[in-house]
Write a protein that holds these residues in place. Sequence first.
Motif, PDB file in Angstrom:
ATOM      1  N   PHE A  81       0.961  -1.247   0.119  1.00 16.12           N
ATOM      2  CA  PHE A  81       0.086  -0.086  -0.058  1.00 16.12           C
ATOM      3  C   PHE A  81       0.902   1.117   0.075  1.00 16.12           C
ATOM      4  O   PHE A  81       0.294   2.305   0.421  1.00 16.12           O
ATOM      5  CB  PHE A  81      -0.848  -0.068   1.264  1.00 16.12           C
ATOM      6  N   ASP A  83       1.472   3.479  -2.003  1.00 17.52           N
ATOM      7  CA  ASP A  83       1.121   4.659  -2.865  1.00 17.52           C
ATOM      8  C   ASP A  83      -0.458   4.590  -2.390  1.00 17.52           C
ATOM      9  O   ASP A  83      -1.157   5.400  -3.309  1.00 17.52           O
ATOM     10  CB  ASP A  83       1.398   4.495  -4.220  1.00 17.52           C
ATOM     11  N   LYS A  84      -0.988   4.234  -1.447  1.00 22.60           N
ATOM     12  CA  LYS A  84      -2.665   4.070  -1.437  1.00 22.60           C
ATOM     13  C   LYS A  84      -2.551   4.777   0.150  1.00 22.60           C
ATOM     14  O   LYS A  84      -1.901   5.027   1.052  1.00 22.60           O
ATOM     15  CB  LYS A  84      -3.051   2.613  -1.307  1.00 22.60           C
ATOM     16  N   ASN A  85      -3.718   5.225   0.129  1.00 21.68           N
ATOM     17  CA  ASN A  85      -4.123   5.919   1.297  1.00 21.68           C
ATOM     18  C   ASN A  85      -5.300   5.468   2.114  1.00 21.68           C
ATOM     19  O   ASN A  85      -5.799   4.460   1.501  1.00 21.68           O
ATOM     20  CB  ASN A  85      -4.315   7.556   1.233  1.00 21.68           C
ATOM     21  N   GLU A  87      -8.430   6.143   2.811  1.00 20.60           N
ATOM     22  CA  GLU A  87      -9.620   6.137   1.965  1.00 20.60           C
ATOM     23  C   GLU A  87      -9.557   5.263   0.867  1.00 20.60           C
ATOM     24  O   GLU A  87     -10.820   4.547   0.699  1.00 20.60           O
ATOM     25  CB  GLU A  87      -9.817   7.633   1.400  1.00 20.60           C
ATOM     26  N   TYR A  88      -8.539   5.118   0.194  1.00 15.00           N
ATOM     27  CA  TYR A  88      -8.600   4.175  -1.089  1.00 15.00           C
ATOM     28  C   TYR A  88      -8.792   2.805  -0.781  1.00 15.00           C
ATOM     29  O   TYR A  88      -9.678   1.860  -0.897  1.00 15.00           O
ATOM     30  CB  TYR A  88      -7.338   4.346  -1.774  1.00 15.00           C
ATOM     31  N   ILE A  89      -8.183   2.319   0.524  1.00 11.26           N
ATOM     32  CA  ILE A  89      -8.194   1.010   1.095  1.00 11.26           C
ATOM     33  C   ILE A  89      -9.505   0.708   1.636  1.00 11.26           C
ATOM     34  O   ILE A  89     -10.142  -0.337   1.416  1.00 11.26           O
ATOM     35  CB  ILE A  89      -6.962   0.736   2.072  1.00 11.26           C
ATOM     36  N   LYS A  90     -10.078   1.889   2.272  1.00 12.61           N
ATOM     37  CA  LYS A  90     -11.420   1.615   2.875  1.00 12.61           C
ATOM     38  C   LYS A  90     -12.321   1.274   1.918  1.00 12.61           C
ATOM     39  O   LYS A  90     -13.349   0.487   2.015  1.00 12.61           O
ATOM     40  CB  LYS A  90     -11.906   2.893   3.614  1.00 12.61           C
ATOM     41  N   LEU A  91     -12.540   2.239   0.814  1.00 14.93           N
ATOM     42  CA  LEU A  91     -13.613   2.067  -0.298  1.00 14.93           C
ATOM     43  C   LEU A  91     -13.277   0.691  -1.085  1.00 14.93           C
ATOM     44  O   LEU A  91     -14.229   0.213  -1.276  1.00 14.93           O
ATOM     45  CB  LEU A  91     -13.230   3.055  -1.393  1.00 14.93           C
ATOM     46  N   SER A  92     -12.133   0.266  -1.180  1.00 18.45           N
ATOM     47  CA  SER A  92     -12.058  -1.202  -1.497  1.00 18.45           C
ATOM     48  C   SER A  92     -12.839  -2.193  -0.892  1.00 18.45           C
ATOM     49  O   SER A  92     -13.203  -3.056  -1.084  1.00 18.45           O
ATOM     50  CB  SER A  92     -10.329  -1.541  -1.833  1.00 18.45           C
ATOM     51  N   ARG A  97     -13.508  -4.883  -5.426  1.00 17.53           N
ATOM     52  CA  ARG A  97     -12.819  -4.526  -6.806  1.00 17.53           C
ATOM     53  C   ARG A  97     -13.470  -4.854  -7.943  1.00 17.53           C
ATOM     54  O   ARG A  97     -13.475  -6.053  -7.977  1.00 17.53           O
ATOM     55  CB  ARG A  97     -11.566  -4.707  -6.648  1.00 17.53           C
TER      56      ARG A  97
END
Length: 131
Positions: A81, A83-85, A87-92, A97
């Motif tokens: 992760f 380059d991920k934050n 919010e991105y992980i939470k939405l995934s 996906r």
Amino acid sequence: MSNIAVNASNSMQMVAAAVMVFCMAITQHTIAGEAPNSTSKNSITQTRATELAHMVKHDCGSCHGMTLKGGLGPSLLPEQFKDKNVEYIKLSILHGRNGTAMPPWNAILSDNDAEWIAEYLLSGKINQSNQ
């Protein structure tokens, strides 16, 4: 691609989907009704945090590998992760996906639960629980 390869690929996707449905059913049975109603991040109790950590290791591990280093799904270790934050992980987590076997978990996890899991994954604490 031959029909045999296409059928094998479809079969793997069907198996992955069946495993995820099974895991979601078990998880829902285990933790249904215990999710906090509040939207405050601080509403995650230690008990709920323990439940979510258990869920990550066992339910997520069914596809991402029991050590979360990867399996059917990619690794869930912090290096994945970079380059991920949150919010991105939470939405995934909440919405799955598209085009992958990752299902949406929003039926059994709250926004706070998903945010806690995202922060947990980014923190590297999962490495400590795997040792």
